[in-house]
Design a protein around this motif. Sequence first.
Motif, mmCIF file in Angstrom:
data_model
loop_
_atom_site.group_PDB
_atom_site.id
_atom_site.type_symbol
_atom_site.label_atom_id
_atom_site.label_comp_id
_atom_site.label_asym_id
_atom_site.label_seq_id
_atom_site.Cartn_x
_atom_site.Cartn_y
_atom_site.Cartn_z
ATOM 1 N N GLU A 164 31.262 70.830 26.467
ATOM 2 C CA GLU A 164 29.955 71.444 26.280
ATOM 3 C C GLU A 164 29.369 71.093 24.917
ATOM 4 N N PHE A 165 30.234 70.999 23.887
ATOM 5 C CA PHE A 165 29.783 70.627 22.551
ATOM 6 C C PHE A 165 30.775 69.644 21.945
ATOM 7 N N VAL A 166 30.258 68.730 21.129
ATOM 8 C CA VAL A 166 31.099 67.795 20.388
ATOM 9 C C VAL A 166 30.682 67.841 18.919
ATOM 10 N N ALA A 167 31.662 68.008 18.038
ATOM 11 C CA ALA A 167 31.435 67.976 16.594
ATOM 12 C C ALA A 167 32.064 66.715 16.029
ATOM 13 N N PHE A 168 31.410 66.109 15.047
ATOM 14 C CA PHE A 168 31.897 64.872 14.449
ATOM 15 C C PHE A 168 32.234 65.157 12.990
ATOM 16 N N PHE A 169 33.518 65.450 12.715
ATOM 17 C CA PHE A 169 33.969 65.848 11.397
ATOM 18 C C PHE A 169 35.016 64.876 10.863
ATOM 19 N N ASP A 170 35.252 64.958 9.558
ATOM 20 C CA ASP A 170 36.435 64.343 8.971
ATOM 21 C C ASP A 170 37.574 65.360 9.028
ATOM 22 N N THR B 167 27.808 66.496 11.901
ATOM 23 C CA THR B 167 26.905 66.848 12.992
ATOM 24 C C THR B 167 27.641 67.520 14.146
ATOM 25 N N VAL B 168 26.941 68.480 14.807
ATOM 26 C CA VAL B 168 27.389 69.100 16.058
ATOM 27 C C VAL B 168 26.281 68.900 17.090
ATOM 28 N N THR B 169 26.654 68.617 18.339
ATOM 29 C CA THR B 169 25.639 68.383 19.360
ATOM 30 C C THR B 169 26.177 68.703 20.746
ATOM 31 N N ARG B 170 25.275 68.850 21.676
ATOM 32 C CA ARG B 170 25.645 68.786 23.090
ATOM 33 C C ARG B 170 25.771 67.303 23.433
ATOM 34 N N PRO B 171 26.872 66.851 24.034
ATOM 35 C CA PRO B 171 27.072 65.404 24.205
ATOM 36 C C PRO B 171 26.010 64.731 25.079
ATOM 37 N N GLU B 172 25.375 65.497 25.993
ATOM 38 C CA GLU B 172 24.344 64.878 26.824
ATOM 39 C C GLU B 172 23.095 64.522 26.034
ATOM 40 N N HIS B 173 22.984 65.033 24.786
ATOM 41 C CA HIS B 173 21.800 64.759 23.979
ATOM 42 C C HIS B 173 21.843 63.389 23.303
ATOM 43 N N LEU B 174 23.024 62.784 23.193
ATOM 44 C CA LEU B 174 23.166 61.528 22.448
ATOM 45 C C LEU B 174 23.750 60.431 23.320
ATOM 46 N N LYS B 175 23.410 59.194 22.952
ATOM 47 C CA LYS B 175 23.986 58.026 23.607
ATOM 48 C C LYS B 175 24.900 57.246 22.665
ATOM 49 N N HIS C 196 28.450 83.705 12.790
ATOM 50 C CA HIS C 196 27.690 84.666 13.585
ATOM 51 C C HIS C 196 28.448 85.139 14.822
ATOM 52 N N GLN C 197 29.361 84.320 15.332
ATOM 53 C CA GLN C 197 30.095 84.643 16.550
ATOM 54 C C GLN C 197 31.590 84.537 16.289
ATOM 55 N N ASN C 198 32.384 84.923 17.282
ATOM 56 C CA ASN C 198 33.829 84.955 17.110
ATOM 57 C C ASN C 198 34.488 83.609 17.385
ATOM 58 N N ASP C 199 33.744 82.631 17.890
ATOM 59 C CA ASP C 199 34.325 81.332 18.182
ATOM 60 C C ASP C 199 33.241 80.267 18.121
ATOM 61 N N TYR C 200 33.675 79.004 18.136
ATOM 62 C CA TYR C 200 32.730 77.893 18.062
ATOM 63 C C TYR C 200 31.784 77.888 19.256
ATOM 64 N N LEU C 201 32.320 78.117 20.459
ATOM 65 C CA LEU C 201 31.509 77.991 21.664
ATOM 66 C C LEU C 201 30.290 78.894 21.604
ATOM 67 N N ASN C 202 30.502 80.163 21.306
ATOM 68 C CA ASN C 202 29.384 81.099 21.272
ATOM 69 C C ASN C 202 28.508 80.891 20.035
ATOM 70 N N GLU C 203 29.103 80.407 18.933
ATOM 71 C CA GLU C 203 28.309 80.081 17.743
ATOM 72 C C GLU C 203 27.295 78.980 18.065
ATOM 73 N N PHE C 204 27.759 77.902 18.728
ATOM 74 C CA PHE C 204 26.868 76.786 19.027
ATOM 75 C C PHE C 204 25.881 77.150 20.140
ATOM 76 N N ARG C 205 26.336 77.942 21.113
ATOM 77 C CA ARG C 205 25.394 78.396 22.137
ATOM 78 C C ARG C 205 24.274 79.212 21.511
ATOM 79 N N VAL D 22 34.749 72.852 23.330
ATOM 80 C CA VAL D 22 34.316 72.329 22.033
ATOM 81 C C VAL D 22 35.340 71.303 21.554
ATOM 82 N N ILE D 23 34.908 70.051 21.469
ATOM 83 C CA ILE D 23 35.768 68.971 20.998
ATOM 84 C C ILE D 23 35.333 68.585 19.586
ATOM 85 N N ILE D 24 36.302 68.458 18.676
ATOM 86 C CA ILE D 24 36.028 68.037 17.302
ATOM 87 C C ILE D 24 36.573 66.623 17.136
ATOM 88 N N CYS D 25 35.670 65.653 17.055
ATOM 89 C CA CYS D 25 36.054 64.248 16.906
ATOM 90 C C CYS D 25 36.355 63.971 15.432
#
Length: 640
Positions: A175-181, A249-257, A190-199, A83-86
């Motif tokens: 696996e996931f990229v979040a775009f935050f300030d 926004t949070v996304t799977r990076p393969e979903h966006l260009k 709902h989950q103990n970490d970002y990875l499982n929350e987004f999954r 999980v990368i937070i840009c």
Amino acid sequence: MDRYTVRDITKYEMTLVATNNQNQKIKVIPEILKEQLNEACRYVNVVAIANVLPGMTKLEISDGTTSMEVPFKSPRLRAPSPVIICISPQFIAEQWQTFIAHVHVARRFGGHLHLYVTSMIDSFFDLLTEYEKLGYVTVDFWIRHDIPEVNEESELRNQAGAQTDCLLQYKEAAEFVAFFDLDDILFPVHQNDYLNEFRMLYSIHPDILTFHYNKRETIAHNKAVISDINFFDLFNHTWFVNEEDYGKTVTRPEHLKSMWIHEPFNIPYSRKHTIKDNHLVHIQKPVDSDGKETIPWRLSNFERIEGMRKNETVSLRDSQSSPITFQSSIDAITRNSTKNFERSVRMAKDALLILRKVSRDLRNFIDDTEPDLKLSLISVTFDPLLIWLKSTGEPMEIGYQKVDDGCQLNVDRHSMTFLENVHPKDIFLDDLNMLLRLQKSILPYFEMSAHRMTSDILMTKNKLRVKKLLIKTSNPHDAMKMLQYTCPMTIEEFGIYDIKMSNEAWKMDEIMASGHWKKAKKFENLEFNLDASVLQLTHFDMVNVHVKEVSAEELLELKKHYLNSPDFSYFYIGYQKLLNPHRLPEFLGPPLILHPDHHDNGRWYFKCRLSECLYIQHFGTNVFMSSIDREMVPKGGILQ
């Protein structure tokens, strides 16, 4: 690009010319993506998309007769975290307190900050580089044009360009990229970490491309020195601005260009989803200790959100915004005829536990048709007088409480109904067995919390098929009682926490002989120390273990074992005692010490798979091993 040019750009063809290291060339006409055309700014973000040659050494843009070389960089092959937070570019940045809060929260929940810098005060930048050395953040530098007009007329200093750059860097690595300030902080609910929350979110909404979190500003007090920062004080309150703001926004990076500042504009709105039961904690305007806001613009009107509370992940959630009204579901179904039951069940599948007790016809229908619930999580908390059962689909909690000679059922902590002459545990087990029977697929996550576990604590009719299992209890014998109800063949992740937080030494010989231990690929323990050799964990690819003691000889064997392991991810060791520490330089070579104090005991780098290396860091009473790109070896590091 100038917005007046962008309006007509699709009328013409752009040609890109790529040259590889064998002097082979290819010409392509790229796809052009236009993000939002902001009428307030002259220069806007435009992305050209095309496939190029492997081993590309040169990229040019051509009109057929003349060409101009375009600088480029290759995408990353490996990410520091799934999980990368840009973080958008920092401009004249000085709020280092906000960075401290965000970077530690992100680290706690398995995220990694990729932070762009345009300008900031020297002391803040020095702090940033120290955290980069620790692996908490990646610092990147964002461009400022030599022509002042371009800087002044770009959308918020071209934040959209930075977010797209970050997306493309990690497109094939994360696996996931979040775009935050920097001042937008997310707590999973709902989950103990970002990875499982987004999954979990994507498993519930498989057709969605992006998830959008709105944000609410919170009270946060400034601290003048870093030693005064207290995370409990910072986040353990319920005062928020009484309005929501446009979020991120949070996304799977393969979903966006490409990406804009807040969200992408080149995907349909029907495939975007706004999260209703969570929001970003926005600490935009910290207040001084006297309660006065340091930024007078748009003074805030704070309100107390009574329903806010923390869950087991130390997260914030507005429990008043329940996504399902159970009584309305019941009323709707009792008005429907039998032929409409199937549609009604789909709409109210998370209310099944209550609905079975209300309508005999519906109960028979559910039992006969057995719809698939497709749950992502079941969490059970035992108390002598109260049992809480949480599940998703839509978030739901049911409490089973002993009252006089019966059971009081509570849904989302609101009174629902009273059942006479029954024991809460019997009703709970009946509902749990029904949930498991209607769960056709393997359950992604199951969590059990109880200070004491009896041998009949679950009494499920069939063994629970689950991928990730977390047990919170007070001793290893009770944890073993829980294991007997789960299928070892489906286990991928396995965790045990000491609910007493005793930091005692636990012997887990019985558990370590189980099929669950042998089958899982990830193990973690918390709040107790494993009384065993770390070499008994080498079949795991991901380990977060706290042990009574570890030796330099064992660390050498771990290094040998994982050096060329194809699936190795990380091995974290927190120890009480290190045996023979003076032999580490003998076994691992001379260490690189970046911070000559009592916390930094050295770093080592060893060549392994392809362009990677095995990275070992010894700091304080912790040892961390992972695979990293060789290009990440810092200056002064010896690649052995």
